[in-house]
Design an enzyme around this catalytic site. Structure first.
Site, mmCIF file in Angstrom:
data_model
loop_
_atom_site.group_PDB
_atom_site.id
_atom_site.type_symbol
_atom_site.label_atom_id
_atom_site.label_comp_id
_atom_site.label_asym_id
_atom_site.label_seq_id
_atom_site.Cartn_x
_atom_site.Cartn_y
_atom_site.Cartn_z
ATOM 1 N N CYS A 92 0.899 -1.172 -0.019
ATOM 2 C CA CYS A 92 -0.219 0.040 -0.106
ATOM 3 C C CYS A 92 0.986 1.338 0.076
ATOM 4 O O CYS A 92 2.022 1.345 0.487
ATOM 5 C CB CYS A 92 -0.751 0.203 1.154
ATOM 6 S SG CYS A 92 -1.492 -1.353 1.836
ATOM 7 N N ARG A 150 4.300 0.179 -6.186
ATOM 8 C CA ARG A 150 4.686 -0.975 -5.123
ATOM 9 C C ARG A 150 3.768 -2.003 -5.355
ATOM 10 O O ARG A 150 3.788 -3.124 -4.445
ATOM 11 C CB ARG A 150 3.935 -0.163 -3.805
ATOM 12 C CG ARG A 150 5.054 1.036 -3.614
ATOM 13 C CD ARG A 150 4.424 2.103 -2.747
ATOM 14 N NE ARG A 150 4.441 1.378 -1.056
ATOM 15 C CZ ARG A 150 5.083 1.897 -0.294
ATOM 16 N NH1 ARG A 150 5.909 3.056 -0.401
ATOM 17 N NH2 ARG A 150 4.951 1.545 0.958
ATOM 18 N N TRP A 200 -3.260 -3.021 -0.950
ATOM 19 C CA TRP A 200 -2.726 -4.331 -1.351
ATOM 20 C C TRP A 200 -3.283 -5.124 -0.146
ATOM 21 O O TRP A 200 -2.538 -5.240 0.927
ATOM 22 C CB TRP A 200 -1.237 -4.413 -1.400
ATOM 23 C CG TRP A 200 -0.764 -5.792 -1.858
ATOM 24 C CD1 TRP A 200 -0.406 -5.974 -3.300
ATOM 25 C CD2 TRP A 200 0.053 -6.714 -1.179
ATOM 26 N NE1 TRP A 200 0.014 -7.393 -3.259
ATOM 27 C CE2 TRP A 200 0.229 -7.857 -2.017
ATOM 28 C CE3 TRP A 200 0.116 -6.984 0.113
ATOM 29 C CZ2 TRP A 200 0.874 -9.142 -1.492
ATOM 30 C CZ3 TRP A 200 0.541 -8.187 0.628
ATOM 31 C CH2 TRP A 200 0.949 -9.182 -0.105
ATOM 32 N N ASN A 236 -1.777 1.347 6.361
ATOM 33 C CA ASN A 236 -0.898 0.359 5.822
ATOM 34 C C ASN A 236 -0.724 -0.318 7.371
ATOM 35 O O ASN A 236 -0.005 0.217 7.978
ATOM 36 C CB ASN A 236 0.420 0.961 5.322
ATOM 37 C CG ASN A 236 0.552 1.739 3.812
ATOM 38 O OD1 ASN A 236 -0.720 1.766 3.295
ATOM 39 N ND2 ASN A 236 1.490 2.537 3.526
ATOM 40 N N GLY A 237 -0.499 -1.799 6.831
ATOM 41 C CA GLY A 237 0.151 -2.824 7.756
ATOM 42 C C GLY A 237 -1.022 -3.552 7.991
ATOM 43 O O GLY A 237 -2.246 -3.710 7.587
ATOM 44 N N GLU A 242 28.048 -12.534 -8.198
ATOM 45 C CA GLU A 242 26.801 -11.538 -8.703
ATOM 46 C C GLU A 242 27.031 -11.083 -9.747
ATOM 47 O O GLU A 242 25.985 -10.975 -10.630
ATOM 48 C CB GLU A 242 27.000 -10.694 -7.474
ATOM 49 C CG GLU A 242 26.113 -9.183 -7.605
ATOM 50 C CD GLU A 242 24.759 -9.655 -7.671
ATOM 51 O OE1 GLU A 242 24.161 -10.559 -7.535
ATOM 52 O OE2 GLU A 242 23.986 -8.797 -8.238
ATOM 53 N N LYS A 290 24.273 -11.068 -12.712
ATOM 54 C CA LYS A 290 23.727 -9.885 -13.374
ATOM 55 C C LYS A 290 23.831 -9.769 -14.788
ATOM 56 O O LYS A 290 22.842 -9.249 -15.581
ATOM 57 C CB LYS A 290 24.609 -8.699 -12.956
ATOM 58 C CG LYS A 290 24.103 -7.213 -12.707
ATOM 59 C CD LYS A 290 23.268 -7.312 -11.585
ATOM 60 C CE LYS A 290 22.493 -8.363 -10.962
ATOM 61 N NZ LYS A 290 21.838 -8.300 -10.028
ATOM 62 N N GLU A 321 21.242 -12.371 -16.319
ATOM 63 C CA GLU A 321 19.888 -11.997 -16.221
ATOM 64 C C GLU A 321 19.737 -11.000 -17.238
ATOM 65 O O GLU A 321 18.406 -11.137 -17.819
ATOM 66 C CB GLU A 321 19.869 -11.195 -14.713
ATOM 67 C CG GLU A 321 19.540 -12.100 -13.595
ATOM 68 C CD GLU A 321 19.446 -11.199 -12.143
ATOM 69 O OE1 GLU A 321 18.606 -11.347 -11.471
ATOM 70 O OE2 GLU A 321 20.252 -10.313 -12.052
ATOM 71 N N HIS A 354 40.999 -26.510 -10.808
ATOM 72 C CA HIS A 354 40.537 -27.658 -10.124
ATOM 73 C C HIS A 354 39.261 -28.298 -11.231
ATOM 74 O O HIS A 354 38.426 -28.992 -10.651
ATOM 75 C CB HIS A 354 39.767 -27.545 -8.806
ATOM 76 C CG HIS A 354 40.877 -27.582 -7.700
ATOM 77 N ND1 HIS A 354 41.934 -28.250 -7.608
ATOM 78 C CD2 HIS A 354 41.161 -26.465 -7.011
ATOM 79 C CE1 HIS A 354 42.671 -27.909 -6.504
ATOM 80 N NE2 HIS A 354 42.245 -26.647 -6.210
ATOM 81 N N LYS A 394 9.925 -9.146 -10.527
ATOM 82 C CA LYS A 394 10.682 -8.457 -9.471
ATOM 83 C C LYS A 394 10.705 -9.228 -8.065
ATOM 84 O O LYS A 394 11.571 -9.437 -7.369
ATOM 85 C CB LYS A 394 10.243 -7.134 -9.500
ATOM 86 C CG LYS A 394 10.680 -6.172 -8.419
ATOM 87 C CD LYS A 394 12.305 -5.602 -8.976
ATOM 88 C CE LYS A 394 13.186 -5.058 -7.992
ATOM 89 N NZ LYS A 394 14.643 -5.188 -8.289
HETATM 90 N N1 HGA Z 1 -4.530 -4.460 6.268
HETATM 91 C C1 HGA Z 1 -5.029 -3.377 5.587
HETATM 92 C C2 HGA Z 1 -3.926 -2.970 4.896
HETATM 93 C C3 HGA Z 1 -3.192 -3.727 4.363
HETATM 94 C C4 HGA Z 1 -1.677 -3.323 3.712
HETATM 95 O O1 HGA Z 1 -0.877 -2.768 4.385
HETATM 96 N N2 HGA Z 1 -0.948 -3.777 2.474
HETATM 97 O O2 HGA Z 1 0.368 -3.540 2.204
HETATM 98 C C5 HGA Z 1 -6.248 -4.078 4.701
HETATM 99 O O3 HGA Z 1 -6.097 -5.154 4.308
HETATM 100 O O4 HGA Z 1 -6.835 -3.360 3.884
#
Ligand code: HGA
Length: 612
Positions: A2, A27, A74, A98-99, A482, A486, A489, A505, A607
């Site tokens: 998010c 994101r 998200w 977010n969270g 690495e 690189k 890829e 060897h 990614k």
């Molecule tokens: N938990 C909240 C926000 C989700 C979030 O931070 N996503 O990266 C939700 O599900 O809406």
């Protein structure tokens, strides 16, 4: 993941909210929404899917207001849908978050009891309960600040949130715990953003809130407090992030832009732990007393795995702890016993890499102390760790990791110093030397970028090769791995990385006229051994591209003439792997450009690898 934006402005915020959300699109998200204050109410528009859907919704049903919040979601709790999209609101408050609020079910029940079931939840999210709790206290006549003061200590889990309040056009509240949040300072306007990128066109004056900070902003400024409500001072910095950052700017590819951002982001990462005045490194508390650690088991995938391999040299040499490195897809199925008082380290740019995450869960079952290095603070790996070391690479769009790798190396170098200090295996004098060597890295990295044109010329001499070898000893060995990764890829040329001493060897059989060999050889204790290996390559017709400092190149030339040399700054060998990563990134980049491949999105690769 998010994104958040909040605007306490002087003109209609709606176009800026949508524009800010566009900057956060990279994101990844599944729905989006905005809410604004006007004279009568809080008004909100939300849409599932792409931002164009939200923009269309706003076009069809316009809203306006000078104070507003926006969000790209998200989903973690509740499917992606318009109903679950943020902002969540009551008639008095709207929130973007977010969270994850881990105790949201308990809080919902408690609130229902308190209100005799009169609160109506309209989404499946964890977030909505926060809006209703704050709304409950506002209904009791509390001020927005007092209402938030009541609710904050009740929230468990990770959050970065911003709230607006009906009838309070002159303030906005934001808080962070586990998820990032920054305040932007304008001229008579103030902003919140989940990163500086969202705010880039609005202001460059940014204050990054620290863990556990929350703030009330008004047009005049910000009052920042800790979770107990005590005022705290936070620095306002001039962010280097510009409006161009989300795009490629003047760069032809994101990868090149990201290579060029390294001096800045390495510096940003160092700032979190290094005090240049006292020449000391202070790491956040570890989940275990370093003195008791019996073994470090590091797990990662791809480029991050090579960062762990470099860290193994640092940890073993400085902190004298045995360290093992594992690939995520192997550790999780190997059933390896992990010792009591072991430290399990996980490194992932996105913090969502499935194999790394599952290995973390395995380590959890094995009762390890879990430390992670991630670039995304609210990621799953971060959430499931006991302690987190953050890289400050900013968004990395190019699939081939560059700045994420060098910032991982940077924070791992600091971690090794931190462990060694705690275990008493590093004295203050050596700590000061290492800290000052690290402090020099951003400036030195900028010098290395000056070789770009020369490296582009060298790329022309190897771009038609069928196979290319990369070699080094000590910490240059993982950098060789690495380098080969690189090149594979993004140019699709077959490349192999080897410990230079291992060639005889077996793989030496592959060296014949004109086979390119990239030799990574800083002037360290192993230089003479590597130089002997160069002679072996040159004697068999190999086309050696020699990467070393002035002294190393002069010494090499007295023994055998490499086909080309890239002269690196003279630095403490401890920091060499960070700096020597840069020429190999540039070489791979220029070869890929010559081959005409899709540099930023190479075939078959993604990614954030969230599948096995
Ligand atoms: N938990 C909240 C926000 C989700 C979030 O931070 N996503 O990266 C939700 O599900 O809406």
């Amino acid at each position: 993941m998010c994104g958040i934006i909040g605007i306490l402005g002087k003109q209609d915020a709606v176009p800026h909210l949508v524009d800010g959300l566009r900057r956060l699109e990279y994101r990844g998200y599944d729905s989006a929404g905005i809410a604004v204050l006007n004279d009568h109410a809080i008004e909100r528009r939300r849409a599932k899917g792409k931002l164009d859907n939200l923009a269309a919704e706003v076009d069809q049903h316009p809203i306006s207001g000078q104070v507003g919040i926006g969000h790209t979601r998200w989903a973690t709790h509740g499917v992606p849908s318009e109903n679950n999209a943020h902002p969540h609101m009551t008639d008095k408050v709207a929130i973007v978050h977010n969270g994850i609020i881990e105790n949201y079910l308990d809080l919902r029940e408690e609130l229902s009891e308190k209100t005799n079931g009169s609160v109506e939840f309209t989404s499946d999210t964890d977030t909505e309960v926060v809006a209703h709790m704050v709304g409950y206290y506002l209904d009791q006549g509390m001020s927005p600040k007092d209402a938030v003061t009541e609710v904050l200590p009740r929230l468990e889990g990770a959050f970065g949130f911003v709230m607006i309040f009906h009838g309070h056009e002159d303030l906005m509240v934001g808080a962070r715990q586990g998820s990032p949040l920054a305040i932007g300072y304008g001229e008579g306007e103030m902003f919140f953003g989940s990163d500086a990128l969202a705010l880039a066109p609005l202001t460059r004056r940014i204050c990054y809130l620290k863990e556990g900070d929350w703030a009330v902003i008004t047009p005049e400024g910000a009052d920042i407090m800790d979770m107990q409500g005590n005022p705290v001072e936070r620095e306002i910095v001039q962010t280097a992030v510009s409006g161009a950052t989300i795009g490629k700017g003047n760069y032809r590819h994101f990868m090149l832009k990201e290579i060029y951002e390294q001096p800045t982001v390495i510096g940003d990462t160092l700032t979190t732990v290094l005090n240049p005045a006292s020449q000391t490194i202070t790491m956040p508390p570890l989940p275990v007393n370093a003195k008791n650690i019996t073994k470090v088991t590091a797990t990662a995938c791809g480029t991050a795995y090579y960062a762990c391999m470099v860290a193994k040299y640092w940890v073993e040499q400085l902190a004298r702890i045995p360290m093992e490195t594992d690939i995520g897809s192997e550790l999780r199925y190997r059933g390896t016993p992990l010792p009591e008082d072991g430290l399990a380290l996980f490194v992932s740019q996105s913090g969502e890499t499935m194999d790394t995450l599952e290995s973390l869960r395995y380590a959890r079952q094995e009762k390890q102390n879990i430390l992670s290095v991630v670039n995304v603070p609210e990621s799953t790996v971060a959430r499931e760790s006991d302690a987190v070391l953050l890289t400050q690479a900013g968004p990395e769009i190019g699939v081939a990791s560059t700045k994420a790798f060098t910032t991982q190396l940077t924070i791992l170098a600091c971690m090794a110093i931190g462990l060694a200090k705690e275990r008493g295996t590093l004295d203050a004098k050596r700590e000061a030397e290492l800290a000052s060597a690290l402090a020099e890295v951003p400036g030195r990295a900028a010098e290395v970028l000056n070789h770009d044109e020369h490296i582009a010329e060298i790329a022309k001499t190897i771009s038609e090769a069928r196979d290319i070898f990369y070699m080094g000893r000590g910490t240059a060995y993982p950098i060789a791995l690495e380098g080969a990764l690189k090149l594979k890829e993004i140019s699709y040329i077959h490349a192999e990385g080897y410990a230079a001493g291992e060639m005889k060897h077996g793989p030496l059989a592959l060296i014949e006229d004109d086979v390119p060999i990239i030799m990574i050889a800083p002037s360290d204790d192993l230089f003479d051994k590597t130089a002997s290996n160069v002679q072996e390559m040159v004697a068999r017709g190999g086309r050696v591209i020699f990467i070393s400092d002035k002294k190393g190149i002069a010494k090499m030339r007295r023994m055998a003439e490499p086909a080309a040399c890239i002269e690196m700054p003279d630095v403490d060998p401890f920091v060499a792997p960070i700096l020597y990563s840069i020429p190999i990134q540039l070489l791979a980049y220029h070869v890929a450009v010559l081959k005409g491949t899709d540099v930023d999105q190479p075939r078959n690769l993604a990614k954030s690898v969230t599948v096995e």
